[in-house]
Design a protein around this motif. Structure first.
Motif, PDB file in Angstrom:
ATOM      1  N   PHE A  21       0.827  -1.208   0.000  1.00 58.33           N
ATOM      2  CA  PHE A  21       0.000   0.000   0.000  1.00 58.33           C
ATOM      3  C   PHE A  21       0.860   1.255   0.000  1.00 58.33           C
ATOM      4  N   PHE A  22       0.275   2.295  -0.533  1.00 57.96           N
ATOM      5  CA  PHE A  22       0.866   3.622  -0.404  1.00 57.96           C
ATOM      6  C   PHE A  22      -0.271   4.636  -0.520  1.00 57.96           C
ATOM      7  N   THR A  23      -0.005   5.839  -0.081  1.00 58.07           N
ATOM      8  CA  THR A  23      -1.082   6.839  -0.099  1.00 58.07           C
ATOM      9  C   THR A  23      -0.947   7.730  -1.330  1.00 58.07           C
ATOM     10  N   GLY A  24      -2.025   8.428  -1.627  1.00 57.51           N
ATOM     11  CA  GLY A  24      -1.985   9.403  -2.707  1.00 57.51           C
ATOM     12  C   GLY A  24      -0.924  10.461  -2.435  1.00 57.51           C
ATOM     13  N   GLN A  25      -0.720  10.771  -1.156  1.00 58.02           N
ATOM     14  CA  GLN A  25       0.286  11.769  -0.781  1.00 58.02           C
ATOM     15  C   GLN A  25       1.687  11.286  -1.157  1.00 58.02           C
ATOM     16  N   VAL A  60       6.130  12.265  -7.294  1.00 55.10           N
ATOM     17  CA  VAL A  60       5.976  12.913  -8.606  1.00 55.10           C
ATOM     18  C   VAL A  60       6.454  14.366  -8.547  1.00 55.10           C
ATOM     19  N   ALA A  61       6.030  15.080  -7.500  1.00 49.20           N
ATOM     20  CA  ALA A  61       6.436  16.493  -7.374  1.00 49.20           C
ATOM     21  C   ALA A  61       7.951  16.603  -7.231  1.00 49.20           C
ATOM     22  N   SER A  62       8.554  15.685  -6.469  1.00 49.82           N
ATOM     23  CA  SER A  62      10.013  15.712  -6.303  1.00 49.82           C
ATOM     24  C   SER A  62      10.688  15.500  -7.651  1.00 49.82           C
ATOM     25  N   MET A  63      10.200  14.486  -8.392  1.00 46.98           N
ATOM     26  CA  MET A  63      10.817  14.177  -9.685  1.00 46.98           C
ATOM     27  C   MET A  63      10.695  15.372 -10.634  1.00 46.98           C
ATOM     28  N   LEU A  64       9.523  15.998 -10.639  1.00 45.84           N
ATOM     29  CA  LEU A  64       9.317  17.149 -11.522  1.00 45.84           C
ATOM     30  C   LEU A  64      10.236  18.304 -11.134  1.00 45.84           C
ATOM     31  N   ALA A  65      10.312  18.542  -9.812  1.00 46.33           N
ATOM     32  CA  ALA A  65      11.162  19.654  -9.341  1.00 46.33           C
ATOM     33  C   ALA A  65      12.624  19.372  -9.658  1.00 46.33           C
ATOM     34  N   ILE A  66      13.041  18.140  -9.406  1.00 44.97           N
ATOM     35  CA  ILE A  66      14.433  17.774  -9.676  1.00 44.97           C
ATOM     36  C   ILE A  66      14.711  17.884 -11.180  1.00 44.97           C
ATOM     37  N   GLY A  67      13.773  17.357 -11.983  1.00 38.58           N
ATOM     38  CA  GLY A  67      13.935  17.387 -13.445  1.00 38.58           C
ATOM     39  C   GLY A  67      14.011  18.814 -13.953  1.00 38.58           C
ATOM     40  N   ALA A  68      13.141  19.666 -13.440  1.00 39.58           N
ATOM     41  CA  ALA A  68      13.122  21.062 -13.896  1.00 39.58           C
ATOM     42  C   ALA A  68      14.420  21.762 -13.503  1.00 39.58           C
TER      43      ALA A  68
END
Lengths: 305, 388
Positions: free
Chosen positions: A150-154, A160-168
């Motif tokens: 299991f994992f949460t939506g959070q 996802v937000a970390s990956m996007l921020a890191i990628g940007a």
């Protein structure tokens, strides 16, 4: 999947999530060090400011004034926290760091970060009081189950937000002129200046980017923290350790170290006990300092002549 | 050299002398009992200090009304001891030096209380504690320490026995913060539970800097069937822990079978913060705002009149309120200084306060356990009293 395999997968997921939270906090620290050779002791408080901004936007402004639903309000709050961090960074640079840089003193800006930290903590204490705020993300209530894992939506949102921020950030640093100029300043400020680059502008920009990331980290980590004016302090020591393990000023190293520390923490809880987390992480830090003081990924740096 | 005082100098000297005389005269007339209050006002345990101050302010208004107890006024000085042994030590030394209290109320956290107890003992100033559960506080032979909060032994014994006998629990996982109080509570529960025939599958401690409890919940989920989870931590972390346990489907609030058990540490309102994850949580409470005893209904009404109609007092408000009532009661019984306060406290038996009846034993510990109730959180997050 066997019980053991399920457990290993589950704790790995937990570790990656935790690691992403740490990376979000640590990236701003390493960015500032990489460009300015300076440690920002107020970084934890920038994270707390981001968390409080997101809390008030998500629970008051976006829901009650804009009439947004809980999920949309929280997403909006992440962007506003990012903006609040950037504005705070801009102000602190203009009022404190830029004048001190002009004096050419290396020690004063360092001490100034301690002053800013105390100021922000006590300012928030006066504004919000000491009682913890209950900041619940609507995504944390959504539990996703794949078989017994299991994992949460959070967790998904944070990763996802970390990956996007890191990628940007990575794309900005590697592929844009300003990013390349920023790297040039980090390698040799004087020579970069001779090439027509304005080091002061780029140092200011670094502080703004790092502060914006801290604000965003606050919004993402806020629903995990016990939200008080001192909340950021509970993650900053670990973030410093990650920056050292990854290699001071090295983005790739910080990302790798953050995820590694997250996974190590999850498995320490599983097999050794949660009370030993700090012991294990800081033994790793000491080992790194002795065996590989340049960090996981060493960055070649030329000494200024 | 002959120095002649100027008329201006003489006037200033006379004015200062007059002020000094007026000051000492008013001191002589004013009968005051100085109460030093050490509470965490900053840091993660600061909710204790904020709520404690509310209780004290309300009690002071009442006991200082009119002539005050036996003609005395209680004068309070608050200090932030931050739930930290180091800060509490420095603070109590400063308070003793500057404020010269007749009695000190505090601290909430056991580690801080244990740190200040020997200093107050040496200064012969009574310490009235209303929030620490570490056994050592009243088991170290101190003559000036009094506690109206049930110890870890008192709470853990009842929790362990009831878990085994009333809930039929046979397996437990202990969850506790790494502090004197956390360890004491866990140790006591384990001793009683295993002596009755139960089995502790794991002891999991955590520092106050732990934010994400999912790895801990995952570990517990992998342990197989667990009947009860005695949990000893501050409110903020316990909320996150309960939510993580629900997500891992360990506890009833998340569709599991395990029951979380808790001590008096958690204030009223914990359920609203933890949400559905807290369903089925059973915990010890020392103050029940729904109790119909006149003392409690009067306190509720006064609290709401002062702090707002929607406010419900917590056990922290009640403990602080009771502490001032007890000091006032000791003064009514003739106490005028630290030594006589200590003497009156040591003789107190069956004094009614909002949290029950206080009877101090020879060690300064309240021994009347009628103050302890058990409640279970329902689906709608209300409390149901357990007839234990």
């Amino acid at each position: 999947m066997s019980d053991l395999a399920t457990l290993l997968v589950q704790q790995s997921i937990n570790g990656v999530y935790l690691g992403c939270l740490y990376v979000m906090v640590a990236l701003g620290l390493t960015l500032i060090y990489g460009v300015m050779n300076q440690i920002n002791f107020a970084h934890a408080d920038f994270v707390t400011v981001g968390a409080f901004t997101a809390f008030f936007v998500a629970t008051r402004f976006a829901t009650k004034v804009l009439g947004l639903g809980d999920a949309a309000a929280y997403l909006v709050s992440i962007f506003i926290a990012l903006g609040a961090g950037a504005v705070l960074g801009l102000l602190v640079n203009a009022v404190v760091f830029a004048p001190l840089r002009e004096r050419g003193d290396e020690l004063r800006p360092l001490i100034a970060t301690i002053g800013i930290s105390v100021l922000l903590e006590n300012g928030q204490l006066a504004l919000f009081g000491p009682i913890p705020f209950q900041f619940d993300s609507p995504f944390a209530k959504e539990t996703i189950r794949l078989g017994r894992v299991f994992f949460t939506g959070q967790s998904v949102l944070v990763v996802v937000a970390s990956m996007l921020a890191i990628g940007a950030l990575y794309a900005f640093m590697k592929f844009t002129f300003t990013g390349k100029a920023l790297r040039a300043v980090s390698q040799d400020r004087e020579t970069a200046g001779l090439m027509g680059i304005n080091p002061d502008f780029l140092i200011g920009l670094t502080i703004v980017i790092a502060s914006a990331m801290a604000g965003m980290a606050g919004a993402l980590i806020g629903p995990v923290l016990v939200l008080t004016p001192f909340a950021g302090a509970t993650v900053i020591v670990k973030a410093f350790a990650i920056v050292i393990i990854g290699g001071f000023g090295n983005m790739e190293g910080t990302i790798l170290a953050g995820i590694l520390v997250g996974i190590i923490e999850a498995f320490t809880v599983q097999y050794l006990g949660s009370g030993l987390i700090d012991l294990v992480v800081f033994v790793l830090l000491l080992v790194m300092l002795v065996v590989r003081p340049t960090g996981l990924i060493a960055e070649r740096r030329e000494e200024n002549v | 050299m002959n120095i002649r005082p100027s008329p201006r100098r003489v006037a200033v000297a006379l004015a200062l002398a007059a002020f000094a005389l007026i000051g000492s005269a008013s001191h002589a007339q004013e009968k005051v009992i100085r109460v030093g209050v050490l509470m965490p006002i900053s840091g993660p345990a600061s909710y204790f200090g904020v709520q404690g101050k509310q209780g004290i302010e309300l009690a002071l208004e009442q006991v200082n009304a009119g002539a005050g107890p036996a003609g005395y006024k209680l004068q309070v000085q608050y200090e932030d001891s931050a739930c930290s042994p180091l800060q509490a030590t420095n603070t109590v030394k400063r308070v003793l030096e500057q404020f010269k209290p007749h009695i000190v109320i505090g601290e909430e956290c056991s580690d801080a209380s244990l740190a200040i107890a020997p200093i107050l003992e040496q200064a012969k100033v009574p310490l009235l504690n209303a929030g620490s559960s570490a056994v050592k506080l009243t088991e170290s032979g101190y003559k000036y320490v009094f506690r109206i909060f049930p110890t870890a032994d008192q709470q853990g014994t009842m929790l362990g026995r009831n878990a085994f006998e009333k809930l039929g629990a046979r397996t437990a996982v202990l969850l506790y913060e790494k502090t004197n109080a956390g360890v004491d509570n866990a140790d006591t529960f384990e001793k009683v539970f295993t002596a009755a025939g139960g089995k502790v599958l794991a002891r999991i401690d955590f520092g106050r800097d732990v934010n994400d409890f999912t790895p801990i919940a995952t570990r517990i989920a992998a342990l197989g069937k667990v009947d009860v989870l005695p949990t000893f931590g501050l409110e903020g972390q316990t909320v996150r822990l309960a939510q993580a346990l629900a997500q891992a489907r360990v506890v009833r609030g998340g569709g599991g079978t395990a029951i979380q058990l808790g001590s008096i540490w958690l204030p009223w309102g914990f359920e609203q913060k933890a949400g559905p994850a807290s369903e089925g949580y059973i915990r010890v409470v020392q103050f029940d705002p729904t109790e119909k005893r006149k003392m409690v209904t009067d306190f509720n009404a006064a609290f709401r009149a002062k702090f707002g109609a929607a406010e419900t007092p917590t056990h922290i408000n009640a403990h602080a309120y009771d502490s001032i009532l007890l000091v006032a009661e000791a003064v009514r019984r003739g106490a005028t200084d630290s030594e006589s306060l200590r003497d009156r406290f040591s003789k107190m038996q069956g004094v009614e306060v909002t949290t029950g009846r206080i009877s101090f034993d020879a060690k300064g510990q309240t021994s009347d356990l009628s103050v302890i109730h058990f409640v279970e959180t329902q689906k709608d997050l209300s409390w149901k009293g357990m007839a234990w």
